[in-house]
Write an enzyme that holds these catalytic residues in place. Structure first.
Site, short mmCIF file in Angstrom:
data_model
loop_
_atom_site.label_atom_id
_atom_site.label_comp_id
_atom_site.label_asym_id
_atom_site.label_seq_id
_atom_site.Cartn_x
_atom_site.Cartn_y
_atom_site.Cartn_z
N ASP A 162 -49.94 56.08 41.59
CA ASP A 162 -48.81 55.62 40.78
C ASP A 162 -48.91 56.11 39.34
O ASP A 162 -47.91 56.26 38.64
CB ASP A 162 -48.75 54.09 40.76
CG ASP A 162 -48.11 53.50 42.00
OD1 ASP A 162 -47.91 54.26 42.96
OD2 ASP A 162 -47.82 52.30 42.00
N ASN B 171 -37.78 44.24 40.92
CA ASN B 171 -38.47 43.04 40.47
C ASN B 171 -39.52 43.40 39.43
O ASN B 171 -39.75 42.69 38.47
CB ASN B 171 -39.12 42.32 41.66
CG ASN B 171 -39.63 40.95 41.27
OD1 ASN B 171 -38.92 40.17 40.65
ND2 ASN B 171 -40.88 40.66 41.61
N HIS C 72 -36.39 52.73 36.39
CA HIS C 72 -36.77 52.13 37.68
C HIS C 72 -36.70 50.62 37.49
O HIS C 72 -37.58 50.02 36.88
CB HIS C 72 -38.19 52.57 38.06
CG HIS C 72 -38.68 51.96 39.35
ND1 HIS C 72 -38.84 52.70 40.50
CD2 HIS C 72 -39.05 50.70 39.66
CE1 HIS C 72 -39.29 51.91 41.46
NE2 HIS C 72 -39.42 50.68 40.97
N ARG D 188 -29.51 38.54 41.97
CA ARG D 188 -28.28 38.13 42.65
C ARG D 188 -27.99 36.65 42.41
O ARG D 188 -26.85 36.27 42.14
CB ARG D 188 -28.38 38.43 44.15
CG ARG D 188 -28.41 39.92 44.47
CD ARG D 188 -28.88 40.19 45.87
NE ARG D 188 -30.26 39.78 46.06
CZ ARG D 188 -30.98 40.06 47.15
NH1 ARG D 188 -30.44 40.75 48.13
NH2 ARG D 188 -32.24 39.65 47.25
N ARG E 16 -50.39 55.68 49.20
CA ARG E 16 -50.13 55.19 47.86
C ARG E 16 -51.39 54.52 47.33
O ARG E 16 -51.93 53.62 47.97
CB ARG E 16 -48.98 54.19 47.87
CG ARG E 16 -48.67 53.68 46.47
CD ARG E 16 -47.82 52.43 46.48
NE ARG E 16 -47.58 51.98 45.11
CZ ARG E 16 -47.36 50.72 44.77
NH1 ARG E 16 -47.35 49.79 45.69
NH2 ARG E 16 -47.16 50.40 43.52
#
Length: 417
Positions: free
Chosen positions: A147, A210, A207, A284, A90
Site C-alpha cells: 500500500d 470509510n 480515495h 448513507r 496486498r
C-alpha cells in the site's frame, strides 16, 4: 497467451480473493473466507453470477487456501492448480524497504516481518496468507504489492515531520501514506480516459471510503498524500479523526483518565463521522439524517467535505495547477452529494462541474465536468486487484509480450459530451 492470476488480501481471520484472467483483466471469480480459526468459518464464492456460501470448520490460512483451490476445480474455473500462474498479495506496509512490488523470497518474508512494528495489525496477517500460498503453490511467483510503495516517490519536504531529525534516522518516523495501489490504478485510468500521457498530467486523486486519503500525483508519481505515519492522519474519515492537535492526546488522557492506547483507540474507532454525529459512520445514514433536519449530521457532512476540499486546494498549489481531479472508492464513486460539496467553490482554479452529470454517476466511470472546463473531473471505480495482477505479470516476469489492457487502451478516451 492468457494467464490466471490470483489477487489476495489476507487478514488475521479472513482471506479475500479474486481470480483474474490477464491481460484481459477479466474477473473469473471472487470471494472471501471469514472467521478462519473458528468452528463456524464462512466460505463465500461467486459462480456464474451467483453467490454461494458454505459454513464449515477452517482451522488456518493453509486450510483456507486448499478449500478455495478445491472450489475452483469443483466449479471448473481451473482444471488443476497449475493453471494459476501467479499470486499477488496486498501487504499494508513496505516502509522504505520496498519502493515497488517484489517477488517474495525467504528474505522478503523476513523483511516484511521486520516491518510489522509499523503495521502490527496488518503485516503479520498478510504474511500468513503469503506463507500459505508459497507452501501450497511453490512453483509460481508470489508478488507482494505494498500500500505504501506508490508514495515512496514523495520528496523529503513532503514526508518528513518537523521533529528531531534523528527520530527519522533511528525509528523511521515519517509520512508513508496508504491506498497507494488504488491511487496508482485510478491515476493511470484517468490518463487513459482523457487521452493524454500520464507524464504530462497533474492529478489529484480522492480515495474516499470509510478510510479516505488524497494524493497529489505529478507526472505519474506521488509527490504528497494526506495519510501519514499511520492511516489515522489526514482528512476526517468514517471512524478516524484525521489530523488534530497532538497536544489533545495528553489533554484527553488527563481529563478522562484513559491511557494513551485507549485514546488512540478512540481516535481510530470512535471518532470521525461517527464521533461527530454520535449515530453512524455510514454516509448513507448520515445523508438521510441531514435531509430530515438533523443538524449534527449536516455539519458532519460539511466538515467531511471541507477537509477534502482544502487538500485539493493545497495540492493544486503544490503542483502549480491541476489537470484532473479523480473521485474513487465507496463514497467517491457513489455519493454525488459529497462530490458536489467538495467541488463547490473551486471554479476559481478552473474546475467547472456539471451538477446534472454529477448526480447521474453512481459507481460508474465518467466525466462530471462541463466540456469547456480546463480541469477535468472524473469518477473512476478503483480496482486494486487488477493493479495487483498487473504487478504480478510485471515483476513475476510472466509477460510473454502480449500487450496488457492498459497498453492497448492507451489511446482510448471518453468524449466529454
Amino acid at each position: 497467451m492468457s494467464k490466471l492470476i490470483l489477487a489476495v488480501n489476507a487478514g488475521s481471520s479472513s482471506l479475500k480473493f479474486q481470480l483474474i484472467k490477464m491481460p484481459e483483466e477479466k474477473l473469473v471469480t471472487k470471494g472471501v473466507i471469514e472467521r478462519i480459526g473458528l468452528s463456524d468459518s464462512i466460505f463465500t464464492i461467486h459462480v456464474n453470477g451467483e453467490k454461494l456460501t458454505d459454513i464449515r470448520d477452517i482451522h488456518n490460512h493453509e486450510e483456507a487456501v486448499n478449500i478455495m483451490l478445491d472450489s475452483f476445480k469443483e466449479h471448473e474455473m481451473i482444471k488443476d492448480i497449475t493453471d494459476i500462474q501467479g499470486t499477488g498479495h496486498r501487504v499494508v506496509h513496505g516502509g522504505e524497504t520496498f519502493p515497488k512490488s517484489v517477488v517474495v523470497t525467504d528474505e522478503v518474508e523476513s523483511q516484511i516481518e521486520e516491518l510489522s512494528e509499523l503495521a502490527p495489525l496488518h503485516n503479520p496477517a498478510n504474511l500468513m496468507g503469503i506463507r500459505a500460498f508459497r507452501k501450497l503453490l511453490p512453483e509460481i511467483p508470489h508478488v507482494a504489492v505494498f500500500d505504501t510503495s506508490f508514495h515512496q516517490t514523495m520528496p523529503e519536504q513532503a514526508y518528513l515531520y518537523s521533529l528531531p531529525y534523528h527520530y527519522y534516522e533511528d525509528y523511521g518516523i515519517r509520512k508513508y501514506g496508504f491506498h497507494g495501489t488504488s491511487h496508482k490504478y485510478v491515476s493511470r485510468r484517468a490518463a487513459q480516459i482523457v487521452g493524454r500521457p500520464i507524464e504530462d498530467l497533474r492529478i489529484i486523486s480522492c480515495h474516499i471510503g470509510n478510510g479516505a486519503s488524497i494524493a497529489a500525483i505529478d507526472g505519474g508519481e506521488s509527490i504528497d498524500t494526506s495519510m501519514g505515519f499511520t492511516p489515522l492522519a489526514g482528512v476526517t474519515m468514517g471512524t478516524r479523526s484525521g489530523n488534530l492537535d497532538p497536544a489533545l492526546i495528553p489533554f484527553i488522557m488527563e481529563k478522562t483518565g484513559k491511557t494513551a492506547d485507549e485514546v488512540l483507540e478512540i481516535l481510530n474507532k470512535e471518532s470521525g463521522l461517527l464521533g461527530l454525529t454520535g449515530t453512524s459512520s455510514d454516509l448513507r445514514d448520515l445523508t438521510e439524517e441531514a435531509k430530515h433536519g438533523r443538524q449534527r449530521s449536516r455539519v458532519a457532512l460539511d466538515l467531511f467535505a471541507s477537509k477534502i476540499h482544502k487538500y485539493i486546494g493545497s495540492y493544486a498549489a503544490r503542483m502549480h495547477g491541476v489537470d484532473v481531479i479523480v473521485f474513487t472508492a465507496g463514497i467517491g464513486e457513489n455519493s454525488h452529494i459529497i462530490r458536489g460539496k467538495v467541488l463547490e467553490g473551486l471554479e476559481f482554479m478552473g474546475v467547472y462541474w456539471d451538477p446534472k452529470k454529477n448526480e447521474s454517476l453512481h459507481g460508474e466511470e465518467g466525466y462530471i465536468n462541463y466540456p469547456h472546463s480546463p480541469v477535468k473531473v472524473l469518477v473512476v471505480p478503483t480496482d486494486e486487484e487488477v493493479m495487483i495482477s498487473r504487478d504480478v505479470i510485471k515483476y513475476g516476469k510472466l509477460n510473454d509480450n502480449t500487450p496488457k489492457k492498459e497498453e492497448f487502451d492507451t489511446n482510448e478516451s471518453i468524449e466529454v459530451n
